[in-house]
Design a protein around this motif. Structure first.
Motif, short mmCIF file in Angstrom:
data_model
loop_
_atom_site.label_atom_id
_atom_site.label_comp_id
_atom_site.label_asym_id
_atom_site.label_seq_id
_atom_site.Cartn_x
_atom_site.Cartn_y
_atom_site.Cartn_z
N PRO A 227 0.82 -1.23 0.00
CA PRO A 227 0.00 0.00 0.00
C PRO A 227 0.85 1.27 0.00
O PRO A 227 0.32 2.35 -0.25
CB PRO A 227 -0.82 -0.12 1.28
CG PRO A 227 -0.06 -1.05 2.16
CD PRO A 227 0.63 -2.02 1.26
N LYS A 228 2.15 1.16 0.27
CA LYS A 228 3.01 2.35 0.32
C LYS A 228 3.81 2.52 -0.98
O LYS A 228 3.70 3.54 -1.66
CB LYS A 228 3.98 2.26 1.50
CG LYS A 228 3.29 2.36 2.86
CD LYS A 228 2.64 3.73 3.03
CE LYS A 228 2.01 3.86 4.41
NZ LYS A 228 1.33 5.18 4.56
N PRO B 49 -3.06 5.68 -6.65
CA PRO B 49 -1.71 5.21 -6.97
C PRO B 49 -1.03 6.15 -7.97
O PRO B 49 -1.62 6.55 -8.96
CB PRO B 49 -1.96 3.83 -7.60
CG PRO B 49 -3.29 3.41 -7.08
CD PRO B 49 -4.09 4.65 -6.91
N ILE B 50 0.25 6.48 -7.69
CA ILE B 50 1.03 7.34 -8.58
C ILE B 50 2.02 6.46 -9.34
O ILE B 50 2.85 5.78 -8.74
CB ILE B 50 1.80 8.43 -7.80
CG1 ILE B 50 0.83 9.28 -6.97
CG2 ILE B 50 2.59 9.30 -8.75
CD1 ILE B 50 1.53 10.28 -6.06
N PHE B 51 1.92 6.47 -10.67
CA PHE B 51 2.83 5.70 -11.51
C PHE B 51 3.99 6.61 -11.92
O PHE B 51 3.79 7.62 -12.60
CB PHE B 51 2.11 5.19 -12.76
CG PHE B 51 1.19 4.03 -12.49
CD1 PHE B 51 1.54 2.74 -12.82
CD2 PHE B 51 -0.05 4.24 -11.88
CE1 PHE B 51 0.69 1.67 -12.57
CE2 PHE B 51 -0.91 3.19 -11.63
CZ PHE B 51 -0.54 1.89 -11.96
N GLN C 148 -0.12 5.90 -2.75
CA GLN C 148 0.64 4.69 -3.07
C GLN C 148 1.54 4.97 -4.27
O GLN C 148 1.14 5.61 -5.23
CB GLN C 148 -0.33 3.54 -3.39
CG GLN C 148 0.34 2.22 -3.71
CD GLN C 148 -0.66 1.17 -4.18
OE1 GLN C 148 -1.70 1.52 -4.73
NE2 GLN C 148 -0.36 -0.10 -3.96
N ILE C 149 2.80 4.49 -4.22
CA ILE C 149 3.77 4.74 -5.28
C ILE C 149 3.97 3.46 -6.10
O ILE C 149 4.19 2.38 -5.54
CB ILE C 149 5.13 5.20 -4.72
CG1 ILE C 149 4.97 6.53 -3.98
CG2 ILE C 149 6.15 5.35 -5.85
CD1 ILE C 149 4.57 7.68 -4.85
N ILE C 150 3.85 3.60 -7.44
CA ILE C 150 4.16 2.49 -8.35
C ILE C 150 5.36 2.95 -9.19
O ILE C 150 5.22 3.76 -10.11
CB ILE C 150 2.97 2.17 -9.28
CG1 ILE C 150 1.68 1.94 -8.47
CG2 ILE C 150 3.28 0.95 -10.15
CD1 ILE C 150 1.70 0.72 -7.59
N ASN C 151 6.57 2.44 -8.84
CA ASN C 151 7.78 2.81 -9.55
C ASN C 151 7.95 1.93 -10.79
O ASN C 151 7.78 0.70 -10.72
CB ASN C 151 9.02 2.65 -8.66
CG ASN C 151 8.98 3.63 -7.48
OD1 ASN C 151 8.71 4.81 -7.65
ND2 ASN C 151 9.26 3.12 -6.28
#
Length: 664
Positions: free
Chosen positions: A27-28, A629-631, A647-650
């Motif tokens: 979730p982070k 979520p941030i892509f 939430q971070i999506i790298n």
């Protein structure tokens, strides 16, 4: 605040990914590693397509299916995206499936491809597109979602769109609040009756421009007036010269008048004679009019009976043409009926042949019989085939009979119509004969009437004969000739030299009068020069006053712009916004330029851009009370991210990872 977290994401045949499923996302923060073209950006495109049916570039119509070796969409596959979202810790499942449509070809076992359809599923329940979109919008609006999930989305907007987003977040200081904050602004408000501030500003600019143009033209106009002034002259001398010349003209007029009196007596005598001649000519004219009428009466020929016969002939000719046209129409109708009957008779003959062929068919007993193995006797083991054969045969015969009856009915109908037309044909022929006979009779009558007419006399010859024989006209001609001999020739007196002298004196008087008028011209020019000089000073004051009002408007705009910029920039930590650009003339143009440490957003390095984008996302999340979520694409270029509640999506480029790999 509404928190949206991506818990799992599953892709099936989506673009270059045959299958991938990622469960229990952190979730982070989560990182997807893969080499170039491994499908990192495809993940974000798939997530957006799942929710909104669009990609990162806001395209609806783009290819999502895998491509074959010919770079064409692979057939026989469905493209699917499934996701589980946590919305404030409550699970929501969403699916979008792009399915192929196939249908069986009639009379064949093969199926034909009929295109695609989209299946939408929300919390395991299939829903229509309208309902699906409504449910997604209840979670988060599409425009907001795209801005809070992509750090570069806000900067990709047009400047007008970016300004609108920022103003919606902070609100804008109203004009009324500014008017109430300053005495000069309050005075400005009082001048805005029935117009906006922008309209009043445009009005001031137009007035200033017009006043400056008029002021610039004034010196040239004054110089032109000064050059137009006439040289000063001795007005008393001119007045004396004019009086002397007018006295000479009066003397010349007296001489001309005396020389003309003797000529006038002859003119008066001639006038009396001409009046007597005019009376005699009037009497003569009345007699000639009566003689003209008498000649017309003698030459008149009555042709009214021939005119009536010609009118009847025209009517009969018209009726004959109409009857012939009607006859042609009836003949065409009969030909059409006969042609239709001929076609139907041929169809009827085909049906008779078809009926005889079908009626001659018999049940094939051999096909459905068998031989007893004991006694070698043949028998039919089942009578159902023969029943079916007879039923089918009777149905076909009944259908043929029904078609035959229908054709027979149509034939009778056409024959009935043809008989009716034949009756009309006979009537039409009678009318033609009747009108032909009538036309011939009328032509004969016209010819006979024309032969009986007397040859008309020549009206002009009769008239001239009557005039020559009239005694009263002869008498009047003699009296007129006698009076004309009494008219005397009028020789005008020769006063040409006197007139030339008078004209020369008048010309000299006109020249002196023009010189005399120069005093009035110069006085008027001096008055106009004084008016223009006064107007030039007045325009300077007007321009100064208008420019002062324009300065107040520009100060008003600047205060408002600075207030908006300060309010906006208080919301951000790493990025600042320049919302106005100052023009050369001091005016302000609205803009929206994001600055990172004073450097324009697009000129900064990738790491600075991503962190500035996160700063913008944080602010927009707070304003809209939602996180998502941030892509972050090219995550490898950023060593450290600023804190965020989302939430971070790298998405990380990693040559070592051939296949897209999730590291939580």
């Amino acid at each position: 605040m509404k928190n949206i977290i991506l818990k799992s994401l599953e892709l099936v045949n989506f673009k270059g990914i045959p299958y991938a499923k990622f469960d229990d996302l952190n979730p982070k923060e989560n990182s997807f590693f893969g080499k170039n073209e491994a499908g990192k950006t495809t993940l974000f495109n798939a997530f957006l397509w799942l929710l909104f049916g669009k990609d990162l570039n806001d395209r609806k119509d783009y290819e999502i299916k895998p491509l074959d070796s010919d770079n064409k969409p692979t057939k026989g596959l469905n493209s699917e995206v499934h996701a589980v979202l946590l919305i404030n810790n409550e699970e929501v499942t969403i699916s979008r499936i792009y399915k192929e449509k196939w249908s069986r070809i009639k009379g064949s076992e093969e199926k034909a491809f009929k295109g695609h359809e989209t299946e939408l599923i929300f919390n395991s329940v299939p829903v229509a597109l309208k309902e699906f979109n409504l449910k997604i919008s209840e979670i988060v609006k599409e425009d907001v979602f795209k801005l809070i999930t992509n750090p570069l989305a806000f900067e990709s907007l047009k400047k007008e769109e970016k300004r609108a987003v920022l103003v919606s977040v902070v609100g804008e200081l109203t004009d009324q609040e500014l008017f109430d904050s300053d005495e000069e602004f309050k005075t400005l408000e009082s001048k805005l009756s029935n117009k906006t501030l922008t309209e009043y500003d445009a009005q001031l600019k137009a007035s200033i421009k017009k006043s400056k143009e008029e002021k610039e033209d004034t010196p040239a106009r004054i110089d032109e007036l000064k050059r137009s002034k006439i040289e000063e002259v001795d007005f008393e001398l001119i007045e004396s010269q004019i009086s002397n010349k007018k006295a000479l003209i009066t003397d010349i007029d007296s001489q001309i008048e005396n020389s003309g009196k003797s000529v006038q007596k002859v003119i008066d005598a001639n006038t009396k004679v001409q009046q007597e001649i005019q009376k005699l000519n009037f009497q003569k004219s009345e007699i000639e009019i009566n003689l003209r009428a008498k000649a017309k009466q003698e030459c008149f020929v009555d042709t009214s009976s021939i005119g009536a016969l010609k009118s009847k002939l025209n009517n009969a000719s018209t009726m004959l043409v109409n009857s012939n046209n009607y006859l042609d129409s009836l003949k065409h109708n009969i030909s059409t009926y006969e042609s239709n009957i001929k076609v139907l008779e041929a169809d009827k003959a085909d049906l008779v042949l078809k009926y005889n062929t079908e009626n001659a068919k018999v049940f094939d007993v051999e096909k459905y019989s068998c031989t007893c193995p004991n006694c070698q006797t043949k028998f039919v083991y089942n009578d159902e085939p023969e029943k079916e054969f007879n039923i089918e045969k009777n149905q076909k015969l009944s259908k043929i009979i029904e078609q035959g009856n229908s054709i027979k009915s149509k034939i009778e109908e056409y024959k009935s119509q043809a008989r009716k037309v034949m009756l009309g044909l006979a009537e039409s022929q009678k009318d033609i004969e009747k009108y032909t006979s009538e036309i011939n009779s009328l032509k004969e009558q016209i010819q006979n009437e024309s032969n009986n007419l007397q040859s008309p006399k020549n009206e002009e010859e009769v008239y001239l004969s009557l005039v020559n024989d009239d005694a009263q006209i002869s008498k009047l001609n003699i009296e007129i000739s006698t009076l004309q001999s009494k008219i005397r020739e009028v020789k005008p007196a020769d006063v040409s030299e006197l007139k030339q002298q008078k004209q020369a004196l008048q010309s000299e008087i006109d020249t002196l009068t023009e010189k005399k008028a120069s005093k009035s011209v110069n006085d008027n020019l001096d008055k106009r020069i004084e008016e223009l000089s006064s107007r030039e000073k007045e325009l300077s004051q007007v321009i100064s006053s208008l420019e002062k009002e324009q300065f107040i408007i520009e100060r008003f705009k600047k205060v408002k712009s600075e207030s908006l910029e300060n309010s906006v920039n208080k919301l951000f930590k790493t990025v600042k916004f320049k919302l106005f650009e100052e023009q050369v003339n001091g005016g302000l143009n609205p803009t929206c330029i994001a600055l990172i440490d004073g450097v324009p957003f697009l000129a900064a390095n990738t790491a600075s851009q991503i962190n500035a984008g996160l700063d913008i996302i944080n602010t927009l999340c707070k304003a809209n009370d939602v996180t998502a979520p941030i892509f972050i694409d090219n995550r490898e270029s950023v060593t450290e991210l600023i804190p965020t509640d989302s939430q971070i999506i790298n998405l990380v480029v990693s040559p070592e990872h051939e296949v897209l790999t999730l590291i939580k």
